[in-house]
Write an enzyme that holds these catalytic residues in place. Structure first.
Site, PDB file in Angstrom:
ATOM      1  N   ASP A 120      44.211  41.003  39.015  1.00 25.00           N
ATOM      2  CA  ASP A 120      42.870  40.697  39.526  1.00 25.00           C
ATOM      3  C   ASP A 120      42.339  42.081  40.289  1.00 25.00           C
ATOM      4  O   ASP A 120      43.081  42.988  40.475  1.00 25.00           O
ATOM      5  CB  ASP A 120      43.123  39.365  40.614  1.00 25.00           C
ATOM      6  CG  ASP A 120      41.462  38.830  40.874  1.00 25.00           C
ATOM      7  OD1 ASP A 120      40.506  39.406  40.476  1.00 25.00           O
ATOM      8  OD2 ASP A 120      41.541  37.666  41.409  1.00 25.00           O
TER       9      ASP A 120
HETATM   10  C1  BGC Z   1      38.136  37.485  40.975  1.00 26.61           C
HETATM   11  C2  BGC Z   1      38.269  37.324  39.435  1.00 26.61           C
HETATM   12  C3  BGC Z   1      37.413  38.084  38.810  1.00 26.61           C
HETATM   13  C4  BGC Z   1      37.229  39.610  39.447  1.00 26.61           C
HETATM   14  C5  BGC Z   1      36.459  40.649  38.574  1.00 26.61           C
HETATM   15  C6  BGC Z   1      38.038  38.885  41.473  1.00 26.61           C
HETATM   16  O1  BGC Z   1      37.524  38.937  42.939  1.00 26.61           O
HETATM   17  O2  BGC Z   1      39.034  36.723  41.810  1.00 26.61           O
HETATM   18  O3  BGC Z   1      38.175  35.947  39.212  1.00 26.61           O
HETATM   19  O4  BGC Z   1      37.539  37.947  37.480  1.00 26.61           O
HETATM   20  O5  BGC Z   1      37.198  39.703  40.672  1.00 26.61           O
HETATM   21  O6  BGC Z   1      35.009  40.360  39.071  1.00 26.61           O
END
Ligand code: BGC
Length: 778
Positions: free
Chosen positions: A234
């Protein structure tokens, strides 16, 4: 560790150490790094689960910046309520098409985390409180997207069930709930659909960061489940890069500006990291690039915006849960028409009330925020379908600062509009600021001004329908006082039209709750353990998540898991269940549409094992199907319960175990509306508990090899203990006391009572004999 066997793996050998390390982190917010020297292109990954969020330039992962227009389909809270594998697959295909047309290689979704508490700020992005719903629908989504040559990222792996302190908090979960509730859905999607990537979550699990947990990322994900893709972090989830790489965290996102690449190079050079580990991770990145390159161009433009908007409307219509639909209480008292208030007649005089009718809440905030290609609102769409007069009153304001005078004026205006209408349709919901990625809610209440407004409207006109817009469940203290409640969740860009379709009956509602609506926050399973403290959250409710909790504790709920009404009615025949050749259970039931309009019924199968050896919920969902039926039509529905889904995670031996016995199979219209129950005999897995000195005497007595011997010895010993038994109060079960003793300590008795005839060597011999197997001894 094995080398990836793809053609891309061959080129790992051509790369320098630095080049290999460079592949394991992003070039920027959304791109991997190219290696021009050997012709490896950069690929783009981007959000998100219910629409494409491709940022034009720059980047952020919180949805702050602008992105290209894309169809905003219903977020998971809505789409999941359809319980419809085909529909979810079709939406997945549409998402794949939009991603492909924008040269996006991987769409960062679906999110399938379990809704542990209604307070989680991101519940709108998740499918259910149940792992079978999440796993089955998550599979459909992955397969739909990937059928268009675009990858997915199954997220957030794992046990990421709150936003509070999400980048540090440890989800402290026992093995059974971890396996049976929190990992089960992930396992299903990985095994059935092989997502191109899995996104590890921010949080820690039992003290270890998901991004550096070899147990999670390698042992469970790859060795047990057979995952063949790539693990991506993530955004910003990496804490320690080098141990993370060794644990199985292949691609760090977003860019580390080369800092962690240099750490990896240094670790290889000083011998603290085996270069083979890097080769495997780099090989997986190359493999992903290869898949993306091969998949690109599978779709040809331009995007059919109208067709995708129409699909978004269809999906939204299928996401709306009709919670309640009756005649008003007053009508019953006065003997007026008893017919349910919905669907509305198109020529009825309507008062549409509430800001959400005009300014829809159709998605949640954060990284999944889509810039829609267009946006319907319910007020316009109701007016488009209605032939009667449609008045509108704003009813309340969602602004941060609203004066008491303004609130009262809006309320009075709305009550006046309701008083002259045939029916008032009141749109209530959660203001956008209450639901977002990054933080949780404090309560499950609707704003007080909205509740007061509803009271005033109902007083003015009992013919009132409530339409809800919310991403997480809300308490419904008015449920007994209004005749109809329509749960319209967050429905994406075409939700306004879908709400109008359902209100007028152009679409017959068929969605059902994938999460329980509780009466009070205090009733909810995680109430005393959410969101934890000092970066630890204890999953104290264990297995008893969602309906498993309310059923075990017999807690009254507002609306149970699996509930949802239709404008028609369905009758169920007697179910039958049989084990098929593959060991799965096939459940057959005839379902009939007994009303006068076409509709869909979500048929649910729950199982339980009364008297089993491990603690189990009262019943657990194991299969479901969404069945379309014409008026009067009967269909034999066959649902398959996988044998593996009957298993519990056995903590004695750390493996799945199907216990043998007579299972109850409930065929149901909701978790609290069982229509037919049958029993099916299941043969248990071959299993003998290994013996040790800690094995209880009861366990040894039950052992197939040495049990008989020990039973005889105990009987003999009891015979010689008449004197002891006689001083005991009548009925005291001495054998029961004895059975709890670890066999290793049995010598204690023996020394006193049988002249030391049982010694440690004998016990060890018995244990060895049992563990060696052999013929049962009598
Ligand atoms: C989120 C993810 C997301 C990623 C990219 C993170 O803050 O938890 O779900 O895909 O950002 O935007």
């Amino acid at each position: 560790m094995t080398e990836p066997t793809t053609s891309a793996a061959a080129s790992v050998a051509e790369l320098t150490l630095e080049e290999k390390a460079s592949l394991t982190s992003g070039a920027s917010f959304w791109y991997t790094k190219p290696i021009d020297r050997v012709g490896v292109p950069a690929i783009m990954v981007t959000d998100g689960p219910h629409g494409l969020r491709k940022q034009r330039e720059g980047g952020d992962h919180l949805g702050l910046g602008d992105s290209v227009p894309a169809t905003c389909f219903p977020p998971a809270v809505g789409l999941g309520s359809s319980w419809d594998v085909d529909l979810v697959h079709r939406v997945g295909e549409a998402l794949g098409i939009e991603a492909s047309l924008e040269n996006v290689a991987v769409l960062l979704g679906p999110g399938i985390n379990i809704k542990r508490s209604p307070l989680c700020g991101r519940n709108f992005e998740y499918l259910s409180e149940d792992p079978i719903v999440s796993g089955v629908l998550g599979t459909a989504m992955v397969e739909g997207v990937q059928s268009k040559g675009v990858g997915t990222s199954l997220k957030h792996f794992a046990a990421n069930n709150q936003e509070h302190d999400r980048m540090r908090a440890s989800s402290d979960v026992d093995p059974r709930p971890l396996r049976e509730i929190y990992l089960r859905g992930f396992q299903r999607v990985v095994e059935d659909a092989q997502p191109w990537t899995v996104m590890c979550s921010y949080n820690r699990i039992n003290g270890v960061y998901a991004s550096e947990d070899p147990w999670l990322l390698t042992q469970v994900l790859r060795d047990e489940w057979g995952f063949e893709g790539l693990v991506i972090s993530d955004w910003g989830a990496v804490s320690e890069r080098v141990p993370g790489l060794a644990a199985g965290m292949d691609l760090e996102m977003p860019s580390s500006n080369g800092v962690t690449d240099a750490q990896i190079v240094a670790a290889v050079q000083d011998g603290s990291l085996d270069e083979q580990v890097l080769d495997v991770a780099a090989g997986r990145v190359l493999d992903l690039v290869r898949k993306a390159t091969e998949g690109a161009g599978a779709v040809h433009g331009p995007l059919d915006v109208d067709a995708h908007h129409a699909l978004a409307r269809e999906a939204a219509g299928r996401s709306i849960v009709l919670l309640k639909n009756e005649a008003p209480n007053e009508a019953r008292v006065q003997g007026e028409a008893q017919a349910p208030i919905l669907p509305l007649a198109k020529d009825a005089r309507l008062a549409v009330i509430g800001e959400f009718a005009e300014q829809p809440r159709y998605q949640g905030a954060g990284s999944s925020l889509i810039r829609p290609t267009r946006l319907d609102n319910a007020l316009d769409e109701i007016r488009a379908l209605a032939t009667g007069e449609v008045a509108y009153a704003r009813g309340f304001s969602n602004a941060l600062e609203v004066s008491a005078e303004e609130t009262a004026a809006l309320r009075d205006e709305a009550a006046a509009a309701a008083s002259v209408a045939d029916v008032a349709v009141v749109f209530l919901g959660l203001p956008a600021r209450l639901e977002s990625e990054g933080y949780d809610r404090d309560d499950i209440d609707l704003p007080a001004a909205q509740l007061a407004l509803l009271d005033a409207v109902v007083a003015a006109n009992p013919y009132t329908v409530v339409v809800l817009s919310n991403g997480g469940v809300v308490a419904l203290p008015f449920a007994d006082r209004v005749p109809a409640i329509v749960e319209a969740w967050l429905l994406g860009q075409a939700g306004g039209g879908a709400i109008a379709d359902v209100l007028f009956g152009d679409v017959n509602p068929s969605a059902k709750l994938t999460e329980t609506i509780p009466l009070r926050l205090e009733d909810t399973p995680a109430y005393l353990d959410f969101p934890g403290e000092f970066s630890h959250v204890r999953y104290g409710e264990g297995l008893f998540v969602g309906y498993r909790w309310y059923d075990a504790r017999r807690i009254e709920v507002a609306f149970p898991f699996g509930h949802g009404l239709s404008y028609t009615t369905f009758a169920y025949g007697d179910a039958s269940a049989a084990v098929n050749a593959g060991g799965d259970v096939e459940v057959t039931v005839a379902v009939t549409n007994t009303g006068d309009r076409a509709g869909r019924e979500v048929v649910q199968v729950y199982t339980s094992l009364p008297g089993g050896t491990v603690q189990r919920p009262v019943r657990e969902l194991k299969a479901f199907a969404s069945v379309a039926l014409e008026p009067g039509e009967t269909r034999e529905v066959v649902l398959t319960v996988r044998r593996g889904d009957l298993a519990h995670w056995d903590i004695r031996v750390d493996r799945w175990l199907v216990e043998g016995g007579s299972y109850v199979v409930d065929v149901a219209a909701s978790s609290r509306d069982i229509r037919s129950s049958v029993q099916v005999e299941i043969e248990g897995d071959e299993f003998t508990l290994p013996l040790s000195r800690s094995s209880s005497i009861a366990e040894v007595m039950a052992h197939p090899v040495v049990g008989g011997m020990v039973q005889a010895a105990i009987a003999q010993m009891m015979g010689g203990m008449d004197g002891v038994a006689s001083v005991m109060p009548e009925g005291v079960e001495v054998t029961k006391m004895l059975e709890a003793f670890p066999i290793g300590r049995a010598g204690m008795f023996a020394a006193a009572d049988s002249g030391g005839s049982i010694n440690p060597e004998m016990i060890d011999g018995l244990i060895a004999m049992g563990n060696a197997g052999g013929a049962p001894q009598q």
